[in-house]
Design an enzyme around this catalytic site. Structure first.
Site, PDB file in Angstrom:
ATOM      1  N   LYS A  17     -34.657 -23.925  13.664  1.00 10.33           N
ATOM      2  CA  LYS A  17     -35.894 -23.464  14.301  1.00 10.33           C
ATOM      3  C   LYS A  17     -36.764 -22.763  13.270  1.00 10.33           C
ATOM      4  O   LYS A  17     -36.299 -22.290  12.222  1.00 10.33           O
ATOM      5  CB  LYS A  17     -35.596 -22.526  15.477  1.00 10.33           C
ATOM      6  N   ASP A 149     -30.596 -15.352  19.363  1.00 12.65           N
ATOM      7  CA  ASP A 149     -31.202 -16.687  19.306  1.00 12.65           C
ATOM      8  C   ASP A 149     -30.412 -17.746  20.067  1.00 12.65           C
ATOM      9  O   ASP A 149     -30.936 -18.837  20.321  1.00 12.65           O
ATOM     10  CB  ASP A 149     -31.326 -17.153  17.844  1.00 12.65           C
TER      11      ASP A 149
END
Length: 306
Positions: A17, A149
């Site tokens: 990401k 996350d």
């Protein structure tokens, strides 16, 4: 998912990401920094394969890939994949083991979420091979105990519509947001990584987003939804970048290299040390990647968001 001589096998990709915008709002009473951030997956992925084994069997992890990606990656309970499977097994009351093969392509200590993504893929794959009929919400809750996350990646791996999301709190409160896939980026991972905890420790009140500032993260999200790279470039920021540069002044060399490559905007991802630039076209991104490789600032990849 497919059967094997030993049990069901499931193979999943675990994407990296980027933090397209990250604002540090302050420090909470629990000592954790409060964030507002927009995360999106990119076309760089690890691959994880899990095969269910019999009752009483352990969790065995094998890590494969280029030595620069696997060096120092543990295969025991220090690895977030193993911790994720042990937590899932305990919560579900499962008395079975698993053989796990993890092919690493995402660099470590990069701010790209590789370890969190691997843990999320492990949760999703193990739920399938252990035949757990669990909701996504329950898997996300388990993921939140592993790292801030991980819930984002549980959603993103399981559902394409989650591949961009707004996150608040420590980053664990996730809201999927629309995105225009295919926006070109160039990512550079310098040879030296940065520890997330050290970067947050170096973060100072002067780095916090002023209370009366506009919500830059929402502005970037609105631009991403329609693929407006100019508007994205105008609002992008990373409130951890100054802290990272205090720890690693050599990041200024990476920043200067991007300045010379004609990108629309560039910044650190997460706590670093990976750095990325946004480009109007893939052709421009590929040409910039070639120039950055020639400058020897780190491993360089031209890829896309989504």
């Amino acid at each position: 998912m497919r059967p094997s001589p030993h049990g069901l096998t499931c193979r999943l990709d675990a994407p990296a990401k980027l933090n397209l915008c990250l604002e540090v709002l302050g420090r909470g009473s629990d000592g954790f920094h409060q964030l507002r951030t927009l995360m999106a997956t990119i076309g760089l992925r690890d691959t994880l394969e899990i095969t269910a084994t019999g009752q009483g069997e352990p969790i065995r992890l094998e890590v494969l890939g280029h030595p620069r990606h696997t060096a120092g990656v543990p295969t025991d309970g220090r690895n977030l994949v193993v911790r994720a499977l042990e937590l899932l097994r305990d919560e579900a009351g499962v008395d079975r083991g698993a053989d796990v093969r993890l092919v690493k392509r995402i660099p470590n200590q990069a701010g790209l979420g590789g370890g969190s993504s691997d843990a999320a893929a492990a949760l999703l794959a193990a739920a399938r091979v252990w035949e757990l009929d669990w909701s996504q919400e329950r898997k996300i809750e388990i993921g939140s105990r592993l790292g801030s996350d991980v819930p984002f990646f549980v959603g993103a791996i399981g559902d394409r519509s989650w591949r961009a999301a707004l996150a608040t709190g420590r980053g664990e409160r996730i809201q999927p947001t629309p995105f225009s896939a295919g926006m070109p980026v160039v990512v550079v991972k310098p040879d030296v990584g940065l520890a997330t905890a050290a970067v947050y420790q170096a973060c100072q009140p002067a780095d916090y987003a002023p209370a009366d500032d506009p919500d830059r993260t929402q502005s970037v999200a609105a631009a991403l939804a329609v693929g407006d790279w100019r508007r994205m470039a105008a609002w992008m920021t990373n409130g951890l970048q100054h802290a990272a540069v205090r720890l690693a002044p050599w990041l200024d060399r990476v920043r200067s290299a991007f300045d010379r490559c004609g990108c629309a905007a560039h910044q650190l991802s997460g706590s670093g040390s990976a750095y990325f630039g946004l480009f109007p076209t893939m052709g421009q991104a590929r040409r910039a990647a070639e120039r950055l490789r020639a400058l020897c600032v780190g491993q360089t990849l031209a890829t896309t968001i989504g």
